[in-house]
Design a protein around this motif. Structure first.
Motif, PDB file in Angstrom:
ATOM      1  N   ALA A  81       9.687  26.448  -2.538  1.00 49.49           N
ATOM      2  CA  ALA A  81      10.832  26.124  -1.551  1.00 49.49           C
ATOM      3  C   ALA A  81      11.830  27.477  -1.421  1.00 49.49           C
ATOM      4  O   ALA A  81      11.834  27.905  -0.475  1.00 49.49           O
ATOM      5  CB  ALA A  81      11.452  24.926  -1.610  1.00 49.49           C
ATOM      6  N   THR A  97      10.198  26.085   6.493  1.00 46.19           N
ATOM      7  CA  THR A  97       9.640  26.080   4.983  1.00 46.19           C
ATOM      8  C   THR A  97       9.282  24.670   4.827  1.00 46.19           C
ATOM      9  O   THR A  97       8.354  24.140   4.221  1.00 46.19           O
ATOM     10  CB  THR A  97      10.402  26.865   4.157  1.00 46.19           C
ATOM     11  N   ASP A  98      10.536  23.857   5.102  1.00 48.69           N
ATOM     12  CA  ASP A  98      10.446  22.398   4.851  1.00 48.69           C
ATOM     13  C   ASP A  98       9.060  21.502   5.626  1.00 48.69           C
ATOM     14  O   ASP A  98       8.611  20.854   4.595  1.00 48.69           O
ATOM     15  CB  ASP A  98      11.726  21.741   5.154  1.00 48.69           C
ATOM     16  N   GLU A 149      15.477  25.280  -0.431  1.00 47.11           N
ATOM     17  CA  GLU A 149      15.119  26.136   0.770  1.00 47.11           C
ATOM     18  C   GLU A 149      16.487  26.935   1.083  1.00 47.11           C
ATOM     19  O   GLU A 149      16.330  28.054   1.523  1.00 47.11           O
ATOM     20  CB  GLU A 149      14.349  25.280   1.869  1.00 47.11           C
ATOM     21  N   ALA A 194      11.101  30.025   1.522  1.00 46.75           N
ATOM     22  CA  ALA A 194      12.162  30.183   2.543  1.00 46.75           C
ATOM     23  C   ALA A 194      12.829  31.670   2.398  1.00 46.75           C
ATOM     24  O   ALA A 194      13.330  32.078   3.425  1.00 46.75           O
ATOM     25  CB  ALA A 194      13.321  29.123   2.099  1.00 46.75           C
TER      26      ALA A 194
END
Length: 748
Positions: free
Chosen positions: A481, A93-94, A117, A485
């Motif tokens: 986020a 995700t990041d 996240e 996530a």
């Protein structure tokens, strides 16, 4: 059972490297904006100073690594497989999130993204565990999650935005009253006091923010803790005396020194604070694997309570991370885009605005103007005049071909940006408050630019819109986020096969974004902003306008052909795409017209004829673009409303016109591209012939209406296309005549 987890560790290591690259691209704005914007130091030297700061910060960052292991969730409530799923979801995700923001050229907070996240993925995995355990209810979620940390982060965001902006504005206002814009003429003792205050703030910031939590800090903690006031006081006296000596005897500009030291300190703080955001999760995954692999317990049974213990970071990993960050700093084109956004929103002068105004920005500006009138009414006239003299900008008499060297803002503002960002982050760190370096540095820069009267009536609505967009992006970061996530963690928990699929998706999306960014960068390089140094002579006007004409004619030709072919095939999707390209062409010509003011100012002689010629050229280009825009829009509307296809005879006539027009426009484009400007007259004669052919097609359609035409909608569309085609040809004919006249006059 170990094999899939080894593969996950390898994947996390690769993701960590990618995350370092996209993370540095995003966060370079924090410590490079002030130095680059002020042009106090050469870009090469700025990069060297920042690189040393980043490398030093990376090596001293080991104390921050605990956040990923135990800061957001309680590791003892999860088993080894759970935390590996959480860590994979976070890293995937990041990277996607930061890469999207970098491609848009928008600064965002890596701290906020990593925290939310971790929170989102941990919440989803915790809910799955609760759902599979009949003995637990939903309220048990608080046993899994350190919700206090998330609350502190959110409050830290809100507080840092308001405080940084307000404090930055107040300090800059009083700094400008003390210094004015003629800071070179200030007394030596004023510069020495300012330098003493600034460097004391920055060095304290280096000690507190850069070294706290490291092994080295433990050796000096007993000297520092409890003696803050004395240390600051002694430092201030020493630095002030040293600054006085440097200014008086070495003749060094103390503001340049402040900017250099400040850039180093913020670069170091960025690496020390934010490295955990990029490699903290993979290191936590490695620690988890090491603990589980020697246990002999199944991965779904091994509790991860060991993560709660303090584990020293591997110095070699930190050195490698620092090296990657430094290389990225020098090579990333996306970092340049993010830096450009921060500088553009805080620059002193006018210029091309990246953001479009919205209703909120308009209301904010109107309210501010109303309040300003009220304050002005209360302040005595003499006081107002005195204040205004301090904000009078000196007229810098640079040669016109050197105007591009003008800094975005001066040394005083750059120094205040660095000092206040350092002070605020130092205070928050000493009080153990969570803080984002991105939020603080960006909002201080916005506050100082507002106080410095950089947001005038001509630019305020655009700058406010830009700030609102960036702030909105920050809060959106947290929401996206958390959600993304969580979804990815859920998909991974369903089956490990989701991991390779998600990794392929990451590679494809990052590759696509990189290619799009490179393409966009090339377009920006081609696109000419009229402050450029080349626009200084009559020949420069001819060269510049010939480039614009060649590009516009080539694109108009292609767009016309696309519309005719797509209309013949009744292809709605292709017509929609063509409509987007037409809109882009119109926007670019509008940008050129918006820059006429800067063009006229850039001429090295007061040539009314050259200015008039350029304005007329842009007007004719706009007429041509509007004609193709109308043709495209009418065709799209016709097909979108499911009206009948044009008849074969109509399509045949349009294709004949298109072929003749394409051949003509290709010749015209090449003439301007190759600067064969003596061949224009022959082209004008050909254009007249084409106009006659279009008129003949109109007469044919009149005959069709009297005999076999049954569709009024087809007739409306067909006439619209032919009439706009005539306008398009007429606009290009007028352009050629104007150009021929000006070219002949110039030759004479």
């Amino acid at each position: 059972m170990g094999d899939p987890y080894i593969l996950m560790l390898i994947a996390l290591a690769v993701l960590a490297i990618v995350d370092l690259v996209v993370g540095v691209s995003n966060d370079a704005v924090n410590f490079l904006n002030s130095a680059i914007g002020s042009k106090a130091i050469s870009v090469k030297n700025i990069m060297i100073i920042a690189s040393v700061g980043v490398f030093f910060g990376a090596v001293t960052s080991s104390g921050m690594m605990e956040v990923a292991r135990k800061g957001i969730f309680n590791p003892s409530m999860f088993v080894f497989q759970d935390v590996m799923f959480i860590f994979m979801a976070v890293m995937i995700t990041d990277i996607l999130l930061l890469d999207i923001f970098n491609s848009l050229g928008m600064p965002t907070s890596t701290t906020v993204s990593i925290v939310f996240e971790l929170l989102g993925s941990a919440v989803v995995i915790a809910l799955i565990k609760i759902a599979n355990n009949d003995a637990e209810s939903l309220s048990a979620i608080w046993n899994y999650i350190n919700y206090e940390t998330a609350t502190d982060i959110i409050l830290g965001i809100l507080l840092s935005v308001v405080v940084a902006f307000t404090v930055g504005a107040i300090v800059q206002y009083f700094s400008r009253l003390i210094y004015s814009f003629n800071f070179e003429n200030r007394a030596t003792y004023i510069n020495a006091l300012f330098g003493g205050f600034a460097i004391t703030s920055i060095t304290y910031f280096i000690i507190i923010k850069g070294l706290k939590g490291t092994d080295f800090y433990g050796n000096i903690a007993s000297l520092l803790e409890g003696n803050t006031a004395q240390i600051i006081g002694i430092s201030f006296l020493i630095w002030t005396a040293l600054c006085y000596f440097i200014i008086r005897f070495l003749k060094v500009n103390i503001l340049v020194l402040i900017i250099g030291v400040g850039t180093f300190s913020l670069a170091m703080a960025f690496a020390g604070n934010d490295l955990v955001n990029f490699i903290g999760v993979p290191i936590a995954a490695l620690n988890s694997y090491e603990a589980w692999s020697i246990s002999g317990v199944e991965p779904v049974l091994f509790s991860m309570g060991s993560l709660a213990k303090k584990v020293p970071s591997n110095i070699w990993l930190l050195l490698l991370a620092g090296a990657i960050m430094v290389v990225t700093l020098w090579t990333s084109s996306k970092a340049k885009s993010v830096i450009e956004t921060g500088i553009n929103l805080s620059r002193q002068g006018e210029g091309h605005e990246k953001f479009q105004p919205n209703n909120i920005s308009r209301v904010v500006v109107r309210v501010s103007m109303f309040l300003n009138k009220g304050i002005t009414f209360l302040i005595p006239k003499k006081t107002q005049n005195y204040i205004n003299t301090k904000f009078e900008k000196p007229v810098l008499k640079l040669p016109k071909d050197k105007t591009y060297e003008m800094p975005a803002f001066d040394l005083v503002r750059a120094s205040v940006n660095l000092i206040m960002a350092s002070v605020l982050i130092s205070i928050a760190t000493s009080m153990k408050l969570p803080l984002s370096t991105t939020y603080v540095t960006f909002m201080v820069a916005m506050g100082t630019s507002l106080a410095d009267r950089a947001w005038g009536r001509e630019s305020a609505v655009y700058r406010v819109a830009g700030v609102l967009n960036v702030i909105g992006g920050w809060f959106l970061t947290a929401i996206i986020a958390f959600t993304a996530a969580g979804i990815i963690a859920y998909l991974i928990s369903l089956h490990m096969a989701a991991i390779p699929a998600l990794l392929i998706l990451v590679a494809v999306l990052i590759g696509r974004n990189t290619l799009k960014h490179r393409k966009k960068s090339k377009e920006v390089k081609k696109k000419t902003y009229l402050e450029r140094a080349e626009l200084i002579t009559i020949n420069g006007v001819i060269e510049e306008s010939a480039d614009h004409i060649s590009q516009v004619i080539y694109r108009v030709s292609k767009l016309y052909t696309h519309v005719v072919n797509d209309l013949a095939n009744h292809d709605l999707n292709k017509l929609r795409k063509t409509e987007k390209h037409v809109k882009k062409l119109n926007d670019e010509i509008d940008d050129l017209k918006d820059g006429v003011f800067y063009f006229i100012k850039s001429l090295d002689e007061t040539s009314v004829q050259a200015s008039r010629f350029y304005i007329m050229v842009l007007g004719y280009l706009q007429d041509a673009a509007q004609s193709i825009s109308y043709i495209s829009r009418a065709s799209y509307k016709h097909v979108n409303n499911n009206h009948k296809n044009l008849k074969k005879g109509q399509i045949k006539d349009l294709k004949t016109i298109d072929e003749e027009l394409t051949e003509l426009l290709e010749k015209e484009s090449k003439i301007f591209e190759n600067r064969q400007l003596d061949d224009l007259n022959a082209l004008i004669i050909e254009k007249n012939t084409l106009l006659i052919n279009v008129s003949t097609s109109i007469e044919k359609q009149v005959s069709r209406i009297r005999t076999d035409e049954t569709s009024p909608k087809n007739t409306t569309l067909y006439f619209s296309i032919l009439l706009e085609t005539k306008d398009l040809i007429s606009a290009l004919m007028n352009l050629l005549k104007t150009y021929e006249e000006f070219h002949l006059t110039t030759k004479q």
